[in-house]
Scaffold this motif. Structure first.
Motif, PDB file in Angstrom:
ATOM      1  N   SER A   8      -6.018  38.714 -12.192  1.00  0.00           N
ATOM      2  CA  SER A   8      -5.214  39.921 -12.237  1.00  0.00           C
ATOM      3  C   SER A   8      -4.167  39.931 -11.131  1.00  0.00           C
ATOM      4  O   SER A   8      -3.024  40.293 -11.344  1.00  0.00           O
ATOM      5  CB  SER A   8      -6.128  41.117 -12.044  1.00  0.00           C
ATOM      6  OG  SER A   8      -6.150  41.932 -13.096  1.00  0.00           O
ATOM      7  N   ALA A   9      -4.573  39.538  -9.940  1.00  0.00           N
ATOM      8  CA  ALA A   9      -3.653  39.507  -8.805  1.00  0.00           C
ATOM      9  C   ALA A   9      -2.549  38.489  -9.041  1.00  0.00           C
ATOM     10  O   ALA A   9      -1.381  38.730  -8.736  1.00  0.00           O
ATOM     11  CB  ALA A   9      -4.419  39.181  -7.526  1.00  0.00           C
ATOM     12  N   SER A  10      -2.912  37.352  -9.604  1.00  0.00           N
ATOM     13  CA  SER A  10      -1.928  36.315  -9.899  1.00  0.00           C
ATOM     14  C   SER A  10      -0.908  36.804 -10.913  1.00  0.00           C
ATOM     15  O   SER A  10       0.295  36.585 -10.773  1.00  0.00           O
ATOM     16  CB  SER A  10      -2.637  35.061 -10.425  1.00  0.00           C
ATOM     17  OG  SER A  10      -1.698  34.093 -10.829  1.00  0.00           O
ATOM     18  N   ASN A  11      -1.398  37.481 -11.948  1.00  0.00           N
ATOM     19  CA  ASN A  11      -0.496  38.033 -12.965  1.00  0.00           C
ATOM     20  C   ASN A  11       0.443  39.078 -12.369  1.00  0.00           C
ATOM     21  O   ASN A  11       1.616  39.149 -12.729  1.00  0.00           O
ATOM     22  CB  ASN A  11      -1.306  38.666 -14.089  1.00  0.00           C
ATOM     23  CG  ASN A  11      -1.696  37.649 -15.146  1.00  0.00           C
ATOM     24  OD1 ASN A  11      -1.363  36.482 -15.041  1.00  0.00           O
ATOM     25  ND2 ASN A  11      -2.409  38.100 -16.151  1.00  0.00           N
ATOM     26  N   LYS A  12      -0.110  39.877 -11.459  1.00  0.00           N
ATOM     27  CA  LYS A  12       0.703  40.918 -10.829  1.00  0.00           C
ATOM     28  C   LYS A  12       1.826  40.294 -10.017  1.00  0.00           C
ATOM     29  O   LYS A  12       2.975  40.740 -10.085  1.00  0.00           O
ATOM     30  CB  LYS A  12      -0.169  41.795  -9.932  1.00  0.00           C
ATOM     31  CG  LYS A  12       0.595  42.933  -9.252  1.00  0.00           C
ATOM     32  CD  LYS A  12      -0.330  43.785  -8.413  1.00  0.00           C
ATOM     33  CE  LYS A  12       0.456  44.918  -7.739  1.00  0.00           C
ATOM     34  NZ  LYS A  12      -0.433  45.752  -6.887  1.00  0.00           N
ATOM     35  N   ASP A  13       1.507  39.254  -9.252  1.00  0.00           N
ATOM     36  CA  ASP A  13       2.530  38.576  -8.455  1.00  0.00           C
ATOM     37  C   ASP A  13       3.603  37.978  -9.353  1.00  0.00           C
ATOM     38  O   ASP A  13       4.798  38.066  -9.058  1.00  0.00           O
ATOM     39  CB  ASP A  13       1.888  37.469  -7.607  1.00  0.00           C
ATOM     40  CG  ASP A  13       0.987  38.032  -6.516  1.00  0.00           C
ATOM     41  OD1 ASP A  13       1.142  39.226  -6.197  1.00  0.00           O
ATOM     42  OD2 ASP A  13       0.143  37.284  -6.010  1.00  0.00           O
ATOM     43  N   GLU A  14       3.169  37.357 -10.463  1.00  0.00           N
ATOM     44  CA  GLU A  14       4.122  36.742 -11.376  1.00  0.00           C
ATOM     45  C   GLU A  14       5.014  37.800 -12.011  1.00  0.00           C
ATOM     46  O   GLU A  14       6.224  37.591 -12.166  1.00  0.00           O
ATOM     47  CB  GLU A  14       3.387  35.949 -12.449  1.00  0.00           C
ATOM     48  CG  GLU A  14       4.302  35.128 -13.325  1.00  0.00           C
ATOM     49  CD  GLU A  14       3.547  34.246 -14.310  1.00  0.00           C
ATOM     50  OE1 GLU A  14       4.208  33.453 -15.006  1.00  0.00           O
ATOM     51  OE2 GLU A  14       2.299  34.358 -14.388  1.00  0.00           O
ATOM     52  N   PHE A  15       4.425  38.922 -12.410  1.00  0.00           N
ATOM     53  CA  PHE A  15       5.210  39.999 -13.006  1.00  0.00           C
ATOM     54  C   PHE A  15       6.258  40.510 -12.027  1.00  0.00           C
ATOM     55  O   PHE A  15       7.409  40.754 -12.410  1.00  0.00           O
ATOM     56  CB  PHE A  15       4.307  41.142 -13.448  1.00  0.00           C
ATOM     57  CG  PHE A  15       5.052  42.389 -13.837  1.00  0.00           C
ATOM     58  CD1 PHE A  15       5.817  42.424 -14.990  1.00  0.00           C
ATOM     59  CD2 PHE A  15       5.017  43.519 -13.035  1.00  0.00           C
ATOM     60  CE1 PHE A  15       6.527  43.569 -15.347  1.00  0.00           C
ATOM     61  CE2 PHE A  15       5.714  44.661 -13.383  1.00  0.00           C
ATOM     62  CZ  PHE A  15       6.470  44.684 -14.541  1.00  0.00           C
ATOM     63  N   GLU A  16       5.877  40.663 -10.772  1.00  0.00           N
ATOM     64  CA  GLU A  16       6.821  41.153  -9.770  1.00  0.00           C
ATOM     65  C   GLU A  16       7.987  40.184  -9.575  1.00  0.00           C
ATOM     66  O   GLU A  16       9.131  40.595  -9.382  1.00  0.00           O
ATOM     67  CB  GLU A  16       6.090  41.406  -8.452  1.00  0.00           C
ATOM     68  CG  GLU A  16       5.155  42.603  -8.517  1.00  0.00           C
ATOM     69  CD  GLU A  16       4.347  42.787  -7.250  1.00  0.00           C
ATOM     70  OE1 GLU A  16       4.375  41.863  -6.398  1.00  0.00           O
ATOM     71  OE2 GLU A  16       3.695  43.841  -7.107  1.00  0.00           O
ATOM     72  N   SER A  20      11.865  41.131 -10.500  1.00  0.00           N
ATOM     73  CA  SER A  20      12.932  41.025  -9.504  1.00  0.00           C
ATOM     74  C   SER A  20      14.103  40.179 -10.002  1.00  0.00           C
ATOM     75  O   SER A  20      15.208  40.273  -9.471  1.00  0.00           O
ATOM     76  CB  SER A  20      12.382  40.438  -8.200  1.00  0.00           C
ATOM     77  OG  SER A  20      11.976  39.089  -8.379  1.00  0.00           O
ATOM     78  N   ALA A  21      13.850  39.352 -11.008  1.00  0.00           N
ATOM     79  CA  ALA A  21      14.892  38.459 -11.524  1.00  0.00           C
ATOM     80  C   ALA A  21      15.643  39.051 -12.710  1.00  0.00           C
ATOM     81  O   ALA A  21      16.508  38.401 -13.289  1.00  0.00           O
ATOM     82  CB  ALA A  21      14.280  37.119 -11.928  1.00  0.00           C
ATOM     83  N   THR A  22      15.311  40.271 -13.095  1.00  0.00           N
ATOM     84  CA  THR A  22      15.969  40.904 -14.235  1.00  0.00           C
ATOM     85  C   THR A  22      16.516  42.277 -13.851  1.00  0.00           C
ATOM     86  O   THR A  22      16.189  42.823 -12.793  1.00  0.00           O
ATOM     87  CB  THR A  22      14.995  41.091 -15.412  1.00  0.00           C
ATOM     88  OG1 THR A  22      14.066  42.140 -15.092  1.00  0.00           O
ATOM     89  CG2 THR A  22      14.233  39.816 -15.708  1.00  0.00           C
ATOM     90  N   ASP A  23      17.321  42.828 -14.744  1.00  0.00           N
ATOM     91  CA  ASP A  23      17.855  44.176 -14.539  1.00  0.00           C
ATOM     92  C   ASP A  23      17.084  45.211 -15.344  1.00  0.00           C
ATOM     93  O   ASP A  23      17.462  46.387 -15.369  1.00  0.00           O
ATOM     94  CB  ASP A  23      19.336  44.223 -14.952  1.00  0.00           C
ATOM     95  CG  ASP A  23      20.212  43.349 -14.062  1.00  0.00           C
ATOM     96  OD1 ASP A  23      19.894  43.222 -12.864  1.00  0.00           O
ATOM     97  OD2 ASP A  23      21.191  42.784 -14.572  1.00  0.00           O
ATOM     98  N   TYR A  24      16.016  44.780 -16.026  1.00  0.00           N
ATOM     99  CA  TYR A  24      15.257  45.702 -16.860  1.00  0.00           C
ATOM    100  C   TYR A  24      14.379  46.623 -16.009  1.00  0.00           C
ATOM    101  O   TYR A  24      13.853  46.217 -14.974  1.00  0.00           O
ATOM    102  CB  TYR A  24      14.363  44.945 -17.840  1.00  0.00           C
ATOM    103  CG  TYR A  24      15.107  44.078 -18.819  1.00  0.00           C
ATOM    104  CD1 TYR A  24      16.036  44.617 -19.707  1.00  0.00           C
ATOM    105  CD2 TYR A  24      14.889  42.700 -18.862  1.00  0.00           C
ATOM    106  CE1 TYR A  24      16.722  43.821 -20.604  1.00  0.00           C
ATOM    107  CE2 TYR A  24      15.575  41.894 -19.761  1.00  0.00           C
ATOM    108  CZ  TYR A  24      16.482  42.458 -20.624  1.00  0.00           C
ATOM    109  OH  TYR A  24      17.172  41.667 -21.506  1.00  0.00           O
ATOM    110  N   SER A  25      14.231  47.866 -16.470  1.00  0.00           N
ATOM    111  CA  SER A  25      13.342  48.819 -15.811  1.00  0.00           C
ATOM    112  C   SER A  25      11.943  48.668 -16.404  1.00  0.00           C
ATOM    113  O   SER A  25      11.646  49.194 -17.481  1.00  0.00           O
ATOM    114  CB  SER A  25      13.863  50.253 -16.032  1.00  0.00           C
ATOM    115  OG  SER A  25      12.977  51.193 -15.471  1.00  0.00           O
ATOM    116  N   LEU A  26      11.090  47.911 -15.716  1.00  0.00           N
ATOM    117  CA  LEU A  26       9.781  47.540 -16.247  1.00  0.00           C
ATOM    118  C   LEU A  26       8.649  48.074 -15.374  1.00  0.00           C
ATOM    119  O   LEU A  26       8.776  48.184 -14.149  1.00  0.00           O
ATOM    120  CB  LEU A  26       9.660  46.013 -16.335  1.00  0.00           C
ATOM    121  CG  LEU A  26      10.699  45.298 -17.206  1.00  0.00           C
ATOM    122  CD1 LEU A  26      10.607  43.797 -17.007  1.00  0.00           C
ATOM    123  CD2 LEU A  26      10.505  45.659 -18.673  1.00  0.00           C
TER     124      LEU A  26
END
Length: 273
Positions: A8-16, A20-26
């Motif tokens: 879960s922590a790994s997925n969270k880091d990857e999502f962040e 940060s690399a997109t302009d989408y509001s996620l």
């Protein structure tokens, strides 16, 4: 720390990193499900399984957008898209929806071969003149999903504009996407014309399948062009039987699995010929 917490922590880091690399509001909730915001609406994905009856297994998932506005009951997708009155707003919304679908698919699917079926709004196809699929391809590259794993569903309304249909399919095909065209009409000669565009999949509703005047000829024509037949909107056991008898390659509908916030990787044990 147990394995699930570590994952879960790994997925969270990857999502962040992706965020940060997109302009989408996620956003990402505690269950790991991704959503985004468009004006006052919170948008997220639901997925409906697509089955291969010959192998009795799920081969992909069709993604649909769901929303809620200011904690009110969910809005229908057409209500959300009606908020995008300008072309640039529509482009932004459609791309946001596909990004949400791709992220939920990426983080929640355990299969590297399953297909992601995504719809494209017809107004988007008309407003974007060239390079259809480029922005989505860039986003897929960011999360490591190949375009060949994505099936672009061309809206049936585009069938009325042959020039646009040809242009759109050519654009998406050049970028490696698979193409699903929606059957329209009651005669098999529709596929003869469409065949020159080489769709990977032809989608037909279970109701239209039942009403077709020459089903055997239609299926034979579809297969002769190297396309697969997907029967969708299967709601009853009679429709399921008709779809199986038609030698359909893929099946989809609420009777087989309703759209939900989950991606199933289990084999189907209730489809048999």
């Amino acid at each position: 720390m147990n394995a699930s917490v570590s994952y879960s922590a790994s997925n969270k880091d990857e999502f962040e990193l992706i965020q940060s690399a997109t302009d989408y509001s996620l956003l990402r909730d505690e269950q790991g499900w991704i959503s985004g915001r468009f004006y006052q609406c919170e948008l997220t994905s639901v997925f409906q399984p697509v089955f291969n009856p010959g192998r009795s297994q799920i081969i992909g998932h069709a993604a649909y957008i769901r929303s809620k506005s200011n904690s009110e009951p969910s809005l229908w997708p057409w209500q959300v898209f009606s908020m995008a009155s300008k072309d640039e707003q529509l482009v932004e919304l459609d791309r946001l929806c596909r990004a949400i679908h791709a992220l939920n698919f990426y983080f929640n699917s355990t299969s590297k071969t399953d297909k992601l079926f995504v719809e494209v709004h017809p107004r988007l196809l008309e407003s974007v003149k060239d390079d259809h699929g480029r922005a989505f391809e860039n986003f897929l590259d960011l999360i490591g999903v190949k375009t060949s794993q994505v099936v672009i569903e061309i809206p049936q309304t585009v069938n009325r504009n042959w020039k646009l249909l040809q242009h759109v399919i050519t654009n998406y095909r050049s970028r490696g996407y698979q193409i699903a065209a929606n059957y329209s009409g009651t005669q098999s000669d529709w596929m003869v014309e469409l065949g020159s565009l080489y769709p990977d999949i032809v989608r037909i509703t279970a109701g239209d399948l039942t009403r077709h005047s020459d089903l055997v000829s239609l299926v034979e024509t579809i297969h002769s062009f190297g396309s697969s037949l997907l029967v969708r909107d299967i709601e009853t056991s009679i429709q399921l039987v008709n779809a199986l008898r038609s030698q359909a390659d893929f099946l989809q509908g609420n009777m087989l699995g309703e759209p939900q916030r989950a991606i199933h990787a289990l084999e189907s044990t209730f489809i048999s010929k």
